[in-house]
Write an enzyme that holds these catalytic residues in place. Structure first.
Site, PDB file in Angstrom:
ATOM      1  N   GLY A 294       0.860  -1.187   0.000  1.00 23.65           N
ATOM      2  CA  GLY A 294       0.000   0.000   0.000  1.00 23.65           C
ATOM      3  C   GLY A 294       0.891   1.229   0.000  1.00 23.65           C
ATOM      4  N   ARG A 295       1.485   1.468   1.165  1.00 25.82           N
ATOM      5  CA  ARG A 295       2.366   2.622   1.348  1.00 25.82           C
ATOM      6  C   ARG A 295       3.419   2.750   0.242  1.00 25.82           C
ATOM      7  NH1 ARG A 295       3.611   4.892   6.318  1.00 25.82           N
ATOM      8  NH2 ARG A 295       2.804   3.064   7.399  1.00 25.82           N
ATOM      9  N   ARG A 332      -0.307  11.488  10.912  1.00 33.74           N
ATOM     10  CA  ARG A 332       0.724  10.472  11.124  1.00 33.74           C
ATOM     11  C   ARG A 332       1.673  10.817  12.269  1.00 33.74           C
ATOM     12  NH1 ARG A 332       4.230   9.330   7.639  1.00 33.74           N
ATOM     13  NH2 ARG A 332       4.402   7.203   8.389  1.00 33.74           N
ATOM     14  N   CYS A 363      -6.994  22.844  17.492  1.00 31.03           N
ATOM     15  CA  CYS A 363      -6.909  23.184  18.908  1.00 31.03           C
ATOM     16  C   CYS A 363      -6.499  21.970  19.728  1.00 31.03           C
ATOM     17  CB  CYS A 363      -8.242  23.748  19.371  1.00 31.03           C
ATOM     18  SG  CYS A 363      -8.647  25.221  18.438  1.00 31.03           S
TER      19      CYS A 363
HETATM   20  C1  LIG Z   1      -2.532  -2.079   5.680  1.00 29.82           C
HETATM   21  C2  LIG Z   1      -2.495  -3.388   5.014  1.00 29.82           C
HETATM   22  C3  LIG Z   1      -1.638  -3.592   3.932  1.00 29.82           C
HETATM   23  C4  LIG Z   1      -0.693  -2.543   3.401  1.00 29.82           C
HETATM   24  O1  LIG Z   1       0.301  -2.138   4.280  1.00 29.82           O
HETATM   25  P1  LIG Z   1       1.406  -1.076   3.774  1.00 29.82           P
HETATM   26  O2  LIG Z   1       2.273  -0.859   4.944  1.00 29.82           O
HETATM   27  O3  LIG Z   1       0.675   0.150   3.373  1.00 29.82           O
HETATM   28  O4  LIG Z   1       2.112  -1.707   2.618  1.00 29.82           O
HETATM   29  C5  LIG Z   1      -1.680  -4.824   3.299  1.00 29.82           C
HETATM   30  N1  LIG Z   1      -2.513  -5.801   3.721  1.00 29.82           N
HETATM   31  C6  LIG Z   1      -3.344  -5.630   4.767  1.00 29.82           C
HETATM   32  C7  LIG Z   1      -4.239  -6.726   5.152  1.00 29.82           C
HETATM   33  C8  LIG Z   1      -3.357  -4.428   5.447  1.00 29.82           C
HETATM   34  O5  LIG Z   1      -4.173  -4.275   6.489  1.00 29.82           O
END
Ligand SMILES: *Cc1c(COP(=O)(O)O)cnc(C)c1O
Length: 433
Positions: A294-295, A332, A363
């Site tokens: 994802g990231r 974050r 705030c």
């Molecule tokens: C959050 C998540 C990801 C992705 O994690 P990243 O650190 O953004 O790569 C993949 N699989 C599951 C099940 C997640 O909950």
């Protein structure tokens, strides 16, 4: 001067650029706070994963973009065009993906507590696979699929009992985690047997996701070993050979100069080698492998632009630079104390020698974007850019203090366009009766 990633640069005026565009001009044109993302860079990252997974794991294996990192319609169009799978963790993400025309068979439905409505919506929408987190979910998937006259593919989320070197709030694969069933307690095996007994569940394999912002290959190797040994145990106990092993995401991203830059293709190659050796050692056929970055797909492609409002110097203590956004568009630091790099966009080429804390406008004393960092000297009206905000910023944004969410401007082929428009005050009161 290097700017962490090559989608960022500095032009002849000394201004920060993204996808070749001047960020000071973008801030002037679209206003601040503003998310800007380089679409071409997101696509480049998709291709790196896609090519590496296909090359090293072969047919049937593909990467899924974990869409909680950044979710809106245009992202799903990009993922569709790049032939990625996706994972969603809620009906809202599923709805967004389907609204953008994303094909349901390439969607995995995750989450540790899917409601009856989530499961019904997912099965009715023909999602490719569920990652079931509990016995209750398996039961619900089975009975809902039976009612709809379907057989639903599902995998089981297990926890391998791994504690990676990362922030405790983003560890998700430990034995005592809220996610999945532990292998070590025998509960995961019990649930596998149970899943195999369900008539309307096509039980295909196992899933784990150990956490996020993980830099060590070794952590993935250890996870793979635990999972493959478990697959061998399942085969020994039930005779059933797992078709699919999903190892989740979590691959580390460089937010500051001190972080390493991971070569994701090389990492996948090394992981594949390990997996092949483990499968041979445990005498099982190599299952299809799924990864869920994802990231690392979206983080580096994004920056957030703010306008500096005040510079407060508390003599003998510290300096605060306050900006017109904060924890509402980027929680974050408040959540994970995560480090970041920031620059004054109009003076990006100058030496960052002003030590300060960057504060938001909410705030809350905890509404900070960074503490004790060095940026270029600045004053009211300057544009401050926080780098590497493509992941877990827009998707985690809130309306706290009734602050409208910023728009997302995408850049592709050197041209900017609005992917998500700025919220208005009317949007803020939309649900108020
Ligand atoms: C959050 C998540 C990801 C992705 O994690 P990243 O650190 O953004 O790569 C993949 N699989 C599951 C099940 C997640 O909950």
């Amino acid at each position: 001067m290097a700017m962490l990633y090559d989608c960022l640069g500095i032009n002849e005026r000394g201004h920060l650029t993204i996808g070749g565009l001047d960020t000071v001009s973008l801030a002037r044109e679209y206003g601040t706070p503003l998310y800007v993302m380089d679409e071409d860079y997101i696509r480049r990252n998709c291709r790196i994963y896609k090519k590496a997974v296909e090359k090293f794991f072969g047919g049937g294996s593909f990467p899924l973009y974990a869409s909680k990192a950044l979710s809106f319609k245009h992202i799903y169009r990009i993922m569709n065009e790049e032939d990625m799978g996706i994972d969603v963790v809620s009906s809202g993400e599923l709805y967004t993906a389907l609204s953008a025309g994303f094909p349901p068979h390439r969607i995995y439905f995750h989450g540790n507590n899917k409601t009856d409505a989530d499961i019904k919506y997912g099965i009715e929408s023909d999602v490719g696979c569920f990652a079931a987190d509990s016995r209750e979910e398996l039961d619900c998937i089975n009975s809902t699929a039976a009612t709809l006259n379907k057989k639903q593919k599902a995998i089981l989320r297990v926890s391998p009992g791994i504690n990676p070197q990362t922030h405790r709030k983003i560890i998700t694969g430990s034995v005592d985690s809220k996610f999945g069933s532990a292998i070590i307690t025998g509960q995961a095996l019990e649930l596998v047997k149970y899943a195999l007994s369900l008539k309307s569940v096509d039980f295909a394999g196992i899933h784990c996701h150990i956490g996020s912002q993980i830099f060590e290959n070794e952590t993935y190797f250890e996870t793979a070993e635990i999972m493959i040994k478990f697959i061998a145990d399942i085969k020994g106990e039930t005779g059933f050979e797992i078709r699919e092993l999903n190892l989740g995401g979590g691959f580390g991203v460089r937010y500051i100069e001190e972080h390493p830059q991971i070569d994701y293709a090389a990492m996948i190659g090394a992981l594949a080698k390990r997996i092949d050796a483990l499968c041979a050692a445990y005498n099982i056929k190599r299952p299809e492998i799924k990864l869920e970055p994802g990231r690392s797909i979206v983080a580096a492609s994004g920056i957030t632009l703010y306008t500096v409002g005040s510079v407060k110097e508390i003599t003998g203590y510290k300096n605060y630079v306050s900006v017109d956004g904060g924890m509402t568009d980027n929680p974050r630091y408040a959540l994970y104390s995560s480090p970041c790099t920031a620059v004054i966009a109009g003076r990006a080429g100058e030496k960052p020698d002003y030590r300060c804390t960057v504060a938001g406008r909410c705030c809350e004393s905890g509404d900070l974007l960074a503490e004790n960092i060095k940026i270029q000297p600045c004053s009211r009206g300057d544009i401050l850019a926080v780098l590497v905000t493509g992941a877990y910023n827009y998707s985690m944004a809130s309306n706290y203090n009734r602050i409208p969410r910023p728009p997302v401007i995408m850049v592709s082929g050197g041209k900017p366009f609005t992917a998500v428009r700025r919220e208005t005050f009317d949007d803020i009161v939309r649900c108020d009766m």
